[in-house]
Design a protein around this motif. Sequence first.
Motif, PDB file in Angstrom:
ATOM      1  N   SER A  55      21.910  10.695 -18.955  1.00 39.41           N
ATOM      2  CA  SER A  55      21.354  11.646 -18.340  1.00 39.41           C
ATOM      3  C   SER A  55      20.043  12.334 -18.578  1.00 39.41           C
ATOM      4  CB  SER A  55      22.447  12.961 -18.070  1.00 39.41           C
ATOM      5  OG  SER A  55      23.701  12.472 -17.581  1.00 39.41           O
ATOM      6  N   ASP A 125      22.770  10.026 -10.918  1.00 37.09           N
ATOM      7  CA  ASP A 125      23.181  10.362 -11.871  1.00 37.09           C
ATOM      8  C   ASP A 125      24.614  10.374 -12.027  1.00 37.09           C
ATOM      9  OD1 ASP A 125      23.522  10.554 -14.705  1.00 37.09           O
ATOM     10  OD2 ASP A 125      22.866  12.399 -14.987  1.00 37.09           O
ATOM     11  N   GLU A 126      25.435  10.065 -12.605  1.00 41.60           N
ATOM     12  CA  GLU A 126      26.987  10.270 -12.678  1.00 41.60           C
ATOM     13  C   GLU A 126      27.501   9.432 -11.526  1.00 41.60           C
ATOM     14  OE1 GLU A 126      28.263  11.441 -15.350  1.00 41.60           O
ATOM     15  OE2 GLU A 126      26.812  12.729 -16.189  1.00 41.60           O
TER      16      GLU A 126
ATOM     17  N   THR B 144      26.531  17.638 -15.968  1.00 44.66           N
ATOM     18  CA  THR B 144      27.006  18.002 -17.260  1.00 44.66           C
ATOM     19  C   THR B 144      26.412  19.336 -17.624  1.00 44.66           C
ATOM     20  OG1 THR B 144      24.794  16.936 -18.528  1.00 44.66           O
ATOM     21  CG2 THR B 144      27.065  15.436 -18.126  1.00 44.66           C
TER      22      THR B 144
HETATM   23 MG   LIG Z   1      25.497  11.864 -18.120  1.00 42.32          MG
END
Ligand SMILES: [Mg+2]
Lengths: 268, 269
Positions: A55, A125-126, B144
């Motif tokens: 990330s 992302d992810e 996150t």
């Molecule tokens: Mg990540």
Amino acid sequence: MSKYKELQQIFIDRVEVKHYIGLDSSILFYNQLQESIKKPLKMILLYGKPGTGKSVLIHKLHHDTKSEHNVYLIATPIQSEKEFIQRLYEFLFPDHIIPDDLTFNRFIDLCHQTREKRHIIVLLDEAQLYPPEMLEKIRLISDTRTIKFVVSLHKTEQEDLIAKEHFQSRIWETIELKNGSLHDTSMYIQKKLVQQNFFEIAHMFQKKHFKLIHQFTQGNYREINKLMYTLFEIYDYYENHQPSKISGKTIKTKYIEMSALKLGYIHA
Amino acid sequence: MHDIEKLEKEWRIYKLKQFKPIAITVGIIGAGYLFFIGSTTLVSYSLVLTRPAIAVMSKNKIHLDQQESVAQPQKVASQEMVKVSSSSNQTIKQDENPKELASVILQPDTNFLTSFSYKEPPKDWPNEEKRRAPKEAQHLSSVTTPPKSVEPSPPVTQHHTSKSLVIQTKTSHNTLEHLIERFNNSREPKLATYIASMFYKRKQYQDAIRWSIIANSLEPSNEESWLLYAKAKVQLGERDDAIRALRIYLDQYTSKKIRSYLHTLEHNL
Ligand SMILES: [Mg+2]
Ligand SMILES: Nc1ncnc2c1ncn2[C@@H]1O[C@H](COP(=O)(O)OP(=O)(O)O)[C@@H](O)[C@H]1O
């Protein structure tokens, strides 16, 4: 805020470009990624275990290149297909209003039509959180060559399964992020501390401490963050309750081990 | 007793266990050494017997005496060490102070997850929906990093704590706002899962999904976050999404819980 509370804050997991640290490994991966997005690829797969810095890397790439390359980032997976297509539409046609009847097929047509005029790169992302059908559609969009995707996903025990099923024929480049080396671990901790002007604390860490931390965390940045957070939590506690216990000139191995116990790397 | 002190105790046990094999080896070597000394003395005694020189004998005796006098203080020292450590335990116990226990906020101790009963957070707790960052900003922040922690100094968090300060008794430590703050400080995946489950209980299914995704990104193997995700999806009428997610999970891991829930969904039970 007390010193050790501040130190805890430094090691909270957060993806912030301004706190990016150039480590041997991250620079290598970063350059690789920058090279890849210049190539005429449809998709680039960035994968690695959680906490290896995917990330951070993808955010940094976005930050550094968005002006020159038309690079866009979708950091949180969008669960609904409609919303996802709308987002891509916004990226591709920033000056247009999203049409009400925008379907997937319509969007593919638009991609074909605009192919000569505009290309964009979309960072996802992810991506392990996208349902397979969505990944399949992403693949079809990439086939139009109007949008190039950089797909970042967790390496799982069966990462090949994901890679094979959805991407194998399309991904022309894969970059695998790995945990850092002992050197990376030491640099990461030291640079993080120095970045926030904690020079004297940085000096309290010696080679043996880095070795121990690396041994517990395997050089995984998320795990290093957790360990360091816990370590300074312990220091904070003793500063308030028994300051004599933390009076030494170097970090006490004992407290690193206590942190490891708390996080379950070792057991009593 | 405070967490850190418990931890210190645990560490002593850990060290003791680590020390055991070393102690045994040292013991064996020590015994061997004593045996060796013993046999050399025997040899010298036999020498003495053959050579009638008293001086040699007395030298040997001196040597032996020295051995003993070295060994004895060591014994005393180790006894003292035992005493010291047990007495320090006592002082720790005396230090235990309920006020401190309440004021020190620690990294989430997941033990509470089992013992804790859900408490409705204060009414003035703003709706999660309202607090959300504008769409664009939200998507620029990473999964996150939940909205609050993206900000360098979270004003939202401070706002909440100051509001809830009055009612911040021991029990309010586990309210949702507190848990989110603790999560922001610790990034503990179990805590994110727990927050997701609280949102689920409050029927805020979108938020439950969001938090289960956060938990999942930190710990993809955790079956609870997948289950919550699926259950919340079902509540929103998106059964297919739920089934799909559970199938992905079962492709990679094994879980009875997930298998049985998937079965229920697939068969419309
Ligand atoms: Mg990540
Ligand atoms: N190059 C880096 N510079 C600064 N921090 C980093 C770097 N790489 C990793 N980190 C830290 O490690 C944490 C985990 O990295 P992240 O990119 O979230 O991993 P992943 O996406 O692979 O799970 C981040 O929150 C950040 O604090």
